[in-house]
Motif scaffolding. Structure first.
Motif, PDB file in Angstrom:
ATOM      1  N   ARG A 134       0.959  -0.994  -0.122  1.00  0.00           N
ATOM      2  CA  ARG A 134      -0.219   0.059   0.175  1.00  0.00           C
ATOM      3  C   ARG A 134       0.721   1.321  -0.100  1.00  0.00           C
ATOM      4  O   ARG A 134       1.352   1.865   1.080  1.00  0.00           O
ATOM      5  CB  ARG A 134      -0.933  -0.093   1.197  1.00  0.00           C
ATOM      6  N   HIS A 135       1.272   1.648  -1.159  1.00  0.00           N
ATOM      7  CA  HIS A 135       2.130   2.890  -1.258  1.00  0.00           C
ATOM      8  C   HIS A 135       1.577   3.782  -2.260  1.00  0.00           C
ATOM      9  O   HIS A 135       0.590   3.521  -3.011  1.00  0.00           O
ATOM     10  CB  HIS A 135       3.558   2.405  -1.694  1.00  0.00           C
ATOM     11  N   ASP A 136       2.339   4.976  -2.583  1.00  0.00           N
ATOM     12  CA  ASP A 136       1.897   6.097  -3.566  1.00  0.00           C
ATOM     13  C   ASP A 136       3.031   6.720  -4.202  1.00  0.00           C
ATOM     14  O   ASP A 136       4.000   7.271  -3.407  1.00  0.00           O
ATOM     15  CB  ASP A 136       0.987   6.902  -2.568  1.00  0.00           C
ATOM     16  N   ALA A 137       2.902   6.778  -5.192  1.00  0.00           N
ATOM     17  CA  ALA A 137       3.888   7.466  -6.245  1.00  0.00           C
ATOM     18  C   ALA A 137       3.135   8.578  -6.924  1.00  0.00           C
ATOM     19  O   ALA A 137       3.645   9.398  -7.968  1.00  0.00           O
ATOM     20  CB  ALA A 137       4.763   6.609  -7.087  1.00  0.00           C
ATOM     21  N   PHE A 138       1.901   9.150  -6.680  1.00  0.00           N
ATOM     22  CA  PHE A 138       1.180   9.968  -7.204  1.00  0.00           C
ATOM     23  C   PHE A 138       1.132  11.414  -6.712  1.00  0.00           C
ATOM     24  O   PHE A 138       1.356  12.580  -7.356  1.00  0.00           O
ATOM     25  CB  PHE A 138      -0.136   9.593  -7.621  1.00  0.00           C
ATOM     26  N   CYS A 139       0.805  11.311  -5.140  1.00  0.00           N
ATOM     27  CA  CYS A 139       0.375  12.492  -4.443  1.00  0.00           C
ATOM     28  C   CYS A 139       1.491  13.489  -3.841  1.00  0.00           C
ATOM     29  O   CYS A 139       1.290  14.553  -3.707  1.00  0.00           O
ATOM     30  CB  CYS A 139      -0.654  12.255  -3.757  1.00  0.00           C
ATOM     31  N   GLY A 140       2.763  12.736  -3.534  1.00  0.00           N
ATOM     32  CA  GLY A 140       3.456  13.687  -2.734  1.00  0.00           C
ATOM     33  C   GLY A 140       3.102  13.587  -1.295  1.00  0.00           C
ATOM     34  O   GLY A 140       2.163  13.013  -0.902  1.00  0.00           O
ATOM     35  N   THR A 141       3.727  14.609  -0.605  1.00  0.00           N
ATOM     36  CA  THR A 141       3.328  14.825   0.640  1.00  0.00           C
ATOM     37  C   THR A 141       2.326  15.951   0.928  1.00  0.00           C
ATOM     38  O   THR A 141       2.303  16.804   0.101  1.00  0.00           O
ATOM     39  CB  THR A 141       4.776  14.832   1.728  1.00  0.00           C
ATOM     40  N   SER A 142       1.991  16.374   2.324  1.00  0.00           N
ATOM     41  CA  SER A 142       1.245  17.243   2.485  1.00  0.00           C
ATOM     42  C   SER A 142       2.011  18.661   2.842  1.00  0.00           C
ATOM     43  O   SER A 142       2.925  18.747   2.822  1.00  0.00           O
ATOM     44  CB  SER A 142       0.479  17.151   3.715  1.00  0.00           C
ATOM     45  N   PHE A 188       3.127   2.935   2.979  1.00  0.00           N
ATOM     46  CA  PHE A 188       2.064   2.375   3.970  1.00  0.00           C
ATOM     47  C   PHE A 188       0.561   2.866   3.780  1.00  0.00           C
ATOM     48  O   PHE A 188      -0.042   2.526   4.420  1.00  0.00           O
ATOM     49  CB  PHE A 188       2.593   2.654   5.551  1.00  0.00           C
ATOM     50  N   GLN A 189       0.397   4.013   2.930  1.00  0.00           N
ATOM     51  CA  GLN A 189      -1.019   4.356   2.544  1.00  0.00           C
ATOM     52  C   GLN A 189      -1.068   4.642   1.121  1.00  0.00           C
ATOM     53  O   GLN A 189      -0.595   5.442   0.663  1.00  0.00           O
ATOM     54  CB  GLN A 189      -1.265   5.729   3.286  1.00  0.00           C
ATOM     55  N   GLY A 190      -2.033   3.581   0.672  1.00  0.00           N
ATOM     56  CA  GLY A 190      -2.047   3.469  -0.840  1.00  0.00           C
ATOM     57  C   GLY A 190      -2.965   4.391  -1.805  1.00  0.00           C
ATOM     58  O   GLY A 190      -4.292   4.687  -0.967  1.00  0.00           O
TER      59      GLY A 190
END
Length: 286
Positions: A134-142, A188-190
């Motif tokens: 559960r990962h993410d390569a789209f949104c970046g961070t806050s 860890f957050q998809g």
């Protein structure tokens, strides 16, 4: 004045209070020496540990690691989100390039075997194990603006710090400026992208899942543990993240990952050539 306030009102009182914390768990500082970490990864000798820390929710860490170092991130309770930035420690203007990381792999979902590429076409790190998915390569961070709008505060010292604000602090401790920060990857957050281009938050795989990275070059590693920017939960929710690093070897030409794809092999060749020019251990060309 509170009882604690009275106890620390003098220099001697503050000193005694600080020393009384010895042996207690401090979630924002590394274990020293790292060999004292109570649960080394399977097969890893305590003496090979070089970093061990629990990063509290809404906090950050930073470390410099040698080529070949293995770095395990663990979502302890199920609501950690590790926003990761990487720089080549020998020339920090070379940094993680998320666009190339996904483009060269021909897919945007991270997992075991993924290569985290720099803007120079080299492999900064590889993903050797992944029990989360559960990962993410789209949104970046806050950002400070987004967290202020959503939670009422995005300042790094506030109750709901933004990931970029924390990474700016981590970067500064390594001689880097805000402009040096790349787009981050989130672990860890998809997030999934639908046919219409919309984003669906898939969240966590649950507590205890981990990702292990292998440093293919000497790295500056920056990590912010904050909620994912599209996490739908109304409250700022961020739980502890374990970070454990140990000595190891970089990917060698006889490793199946080296030649798994033509694009990956070229990136590894670029990396090995760079390491050889620097005289780094294992930096031989195939």
């Amino acid at each position: 004045m509170t009882a604690t306030g009275s106890a620390t009102a003098s220099t001697y009182g503050a000193r005694d209070h600080a020393r009384a914390q010895a042996g207690t768990v401090v979630t924002t500082m590394p274990v020293l020496p790292a060999s004292g970490w109570p649960s080394p990864p399977d097969g890893v000798a305590p003496t090979d540990l070089v970093w061990a820390e629990t990063v509290a929710g809404g906090n950050y860490t930073h470390l410099r690691v040698a080529r070949g170092t293995h770095l395990r991130l663990t979502d302890v309770e199920g609501s950690a989100c590790a926003h990761l930035a990487l720089h080549n420690a020998t020339q920090p203007w070379e940094r993680l390039n998320v666009a190339d990381t996904t483009k060269v792999a021909w897919q945007a979902y991270l997992g075991a075997g993924a290569l985290l590429l720099s803007d120079q076409g080299r492999v900064l790190a590889s993903v050797v194990e992944d029990t989360s998915g559960r990962h993410d390569a789209f949104c970046g961070t806050s950002t400070r603006a987004s967290n202020t709008a959503r939670y009422g505060d995005g300042a790094p010292q506030g109750p709901s710090p933004a990931g970029r604000e924390l990474l700016v602090l981590a970067a500064a401790k390594n001689g880097l400026l805000p402009r040096d920060l790349p787009t981050t990857l989130s672990f860890f957050q998809g997030v999934e992208v639908g046919p219409d281009g919309g984003l669906t938050f898939t969240g966590s795989a649950g507590p205890g899942t981990s990702v292990t990275l292998r440093a293919e070059l000497p790295l500056v590693v920056l990590v912010a543990n904050v909620p994912h920017p599209v996490d739908p939960r109304p409250q700022y929710t961020s739980t502890p993240l374990e970070v454990v690093a140990w000595r190891g070897a970089a990917t060698a030409p006889d490793d199946p990952l080296w030649s798994a794809t033509p694009e990956g092999e070229r990136a590894f060749l670029n990396t090995a050539a760079h390491a050889a020019m620097l005289g780094l251990d294992g930096g031989t060309q195939a």
